[in-house]
Enzyme design. Structure first.
Site, mmCIF file in Angstrom:
data_model
loop_
_atom_site.group_PDB
_atom_site.id
_atom_site.type_symbol
_atom_site.label_atom_id
_atom_site.label_comp_id
_atom_site.label_asym_id
_atom_site.label_seq_id
_atom_site.Cartn_x
_atom_site.Cartn_y
_atom_site.Cartn_z
ATOM 1 N N SER A 64 0.871 -1.172 0.000
ATOM 2 C CA SER A 64 0.000 0.000 0.000
ATOM 3 C C SER A 64 0.907 1.221 0.000
ATOM 4 O O SER A 64 1.731 1.385 0.912
ATOM 5 C CB SER A 64 -0.898 -0.016 1.242
ATOM 6 O OG SER A 64 -1.879 0.982 1.135
ATOM 7 N N GLU A 65 0.780 2.091 -1.015
ATOM 8 C CA GLU A 65 1.823 3.101 -1.222
ATOM 9 C C GLU A 65 1.858 4.170 -0.133
ATOM 10 O O GLU A 65 2.810 4.929 -0.050
ATOM 11 C CB GLU A 65 1.704 3.739 -2.613
ATOM 12 C CG GLU A 65 0.435 4.509 -2.893
ATOM 13 C CD GLU A 65 -0.594 3.658 -3.619
ATOM 14 O OE1 GLU A 65 -0.583 2.422 -3.446
ATOM 15 O OE2 GLU A 65 -1.422 4.244 -4.356
ATOM 16 N N ASN A 66 0.835 4.223 0.723
ATOM 17 C CA ASN A 66 0.936 5.163 1.840
ATOM 18 C C ASN A 66 1.885 4.661 2.923
ATOM 19 O O ASN A 66 2.248 5.419 3.820
ATOM 20 C CB ASN A 66 -0.440 5.486 2.416
ATOM 21 C CG ASN A 66 -1.238 4.260 2.766
ATOM 22 O OD1 ASN A 66 -1.238 3.261 2.044
ATOM 23 N ND2 ASN A 66 -1.921 4.311 3.897
#
Lengths: 217, 244
Positions: free
Chosen positions: A46-48
């Protein structure tokens, strides 16, 4: 019958390989998370800032500090790790993520992708899409073959502002699957046709030029 | 003896703000947002601000309040969805909105905080993001050449970050995905203020577990936020006879 959303996601899940680190976009790509083949280990990013996305939490167990890139509450898994957005995009830009499955507005026959803005309309922003297509090793786009007016979204050239130039390796639509030689000059090749869809129908609904893969007719 | 601890967000910001400043704030959606500090920024009435952040507020939350108070002239962000004021301002050109790829924004802040004025990234080559920017070819590890776009480092006059714990030296520990942009924004501020859920005595954080070293943090306030908000609560059903 053309493929429905679940069937398109299932076809995209066929691109997963054991041991892959994978980033899934919002929409149909998210459905792929539930379609990892039995016995295969796939780690979702998840790129966050999370590697190892777990299932959605049970009612009463939501943690506001634990969300995915679509702002939904999620869980972590044994072996998960948290990190900053800079480290996260280091993984992405640095080519450490094997596969990303994304939605699209337009794809061109040379692998250009447009999926972030329509001129004259409110722009939400590209979020991480430009970094993903620039850095992830293999990019699979899942989208409807035609827009609401029936126009082909798979084009000789994109008309919308690009998210990335020459970035798409595979396009999965409700009508079929195309491989794109984004680094070479072989263009697009139709690999599979959805059950009940004819080659003539695909030809009629596709503005892009494409060759036929082995056994496709 | 000097102390980094302030009694409130308003005290931590008092005398530090002026019109036209650049303010960076951590957070992704509603996660890891320094809510008290942002409300104190709103109450300061400082004007013509440039605000850097992944979102710059969501409807009724965070930096949205500073937008609603008309204090912002420019935003540098990656995602402006879920924010009706930005949507309206975009269509009417009332606020200058600079869109950045999310990873480019994170790296611009990291670079700025690390004293690097510019860097090259493959992200955005061949798109409108690259327009007006220097582009250059560099070799890949396999010897092939790719085009890269030059992006600039970002710094802020004031950085506002949210952490889980701080010791009194300003060493910060974040929690789960609330870390997001906070570490880079902490390093990119000429004055960095951390809002934290718990202030612990020096020596109680494992030095190996510190995410942001105290050198990047000038001021610390304890958060008064009692309830964290969730933008999209999502659950799965419990299996009927499952024992947890």
């Amino acid at each position: 019958m053309p493929w429905n959303r679940d069937e398109m996601a299932a076809r995209a899940a066929g691109e997963l390989r054991d041991g892959y680190y994978v980033n899934l976009g919002i929409g149909i790509p998210t459905l792929v998370a539930n379609m990892v083949p039995e016995g295969m280990t796939v780690t979702l990013q998840s790129e966050n800032g999370l590697l190892g996305i777990g299932p959605f939490p049970y009612e009463g167990e939501l943690d506001p500090d634990l969300i995915n890139a679509g702002k939904q509450t999620i869980t972590d898994l044994p072996g998960s790790s948290y990190f900053s957005s800079a480290d996260s995009f280091g993984m992405i830009r640095g080519g450490h993520v094997h596969l990303s499955i994304l939605g699209g507005m337009e794809v061109s026959q040379n692998g250009d992708l447009a999926n972030w803005m329509v001129p004259g309309k409110m722009i939400k922003g590209m979020g991480g899409a430009m970094d993903l297509v620039a850095g992830v090793r293999r990019i699979v786009v899942v989208m409807d073959h035609c827009d609401k007016t029936g126009d082909s979204k798979f084009k000789s050239e994109c008309t919308l502002p690009l998210t990335g130039k020459g970035v798409v390796d595979m396009l999965i639509t409700d009508l079929g699957v195309f491989e794109i030689d984004r680094r070479g000059d072989s263009g697009a090749t139709l690999l599979e046709i959805a059950p009940g869809v004819s080659l003539d129908e695909i030809r009629a609904k596709t503005q892009a030029e494409f060759a036929l893969g082995p056994g496709v007719r | 003896m000097s102390s980094k601890i302030f009694n409130s967000a308003a005290e931590a910001l008092a005398g530090q703000l002026s019109d036209g400043m650049v303010v960076a704030a951590g957070g992704f959606g509603l996660c890891g947002v320094p809510v008290d500090l942002i409300m104190a920024l709103r109450d300061s009435n400082a004007k013509d601000l440039t605000v850097i952040g992944n979102n710059v507020g969501c409807d009724d939350h965070g930096m949205w309040h500073v937008l609603a108070n008309g204090q912002i002239k420019k935003v540098i962000l990656s995602f402006a969805g879920d924010n009706k004021i930005l949507a309206q301002a975009f269509m009417s050109n009332e606020i200058d909105i600079e869109f950045n790829p999310q990873g480019t924004l994170a790296e611009r802040l990291r670079a700025g905080g690390a004293g690097i004025p510019a860097f090259f990234t493959r992200t955005g080559y061949g798109t409108i993001i690259a327009e007006g920017k220097e582009t250059r070819q560099f070799p890949n590890p396999d010897g092939t050449l790719d085009w890269f776009v030059m992006e600039s480092g970002l710094t802020a006059d004031i950085s506002l970050v949210k952490a889980w714990k701080a010791d009194t030296e300003g060493n910060l520990v974040y929690r789960k995905t609330a870390r997001n942009f906070n570490p880079m924004i902490a390093s990119a501020g000429r004055l960095t203020i951390a809002e934290v859920e718990e202030i612990v005595p020096v020596g109680s954080l494992d030095p190996d577990s510190v995410h942001t070293p105290g050198i990047f943090v000038d001021r610390i306030v304890a958060s008064t936020m009692r309830e964290k908000h969730i933008e999209r609560p999502t659950t799965r059903p419990r299996a009927t006879k499952e024992t947890v």
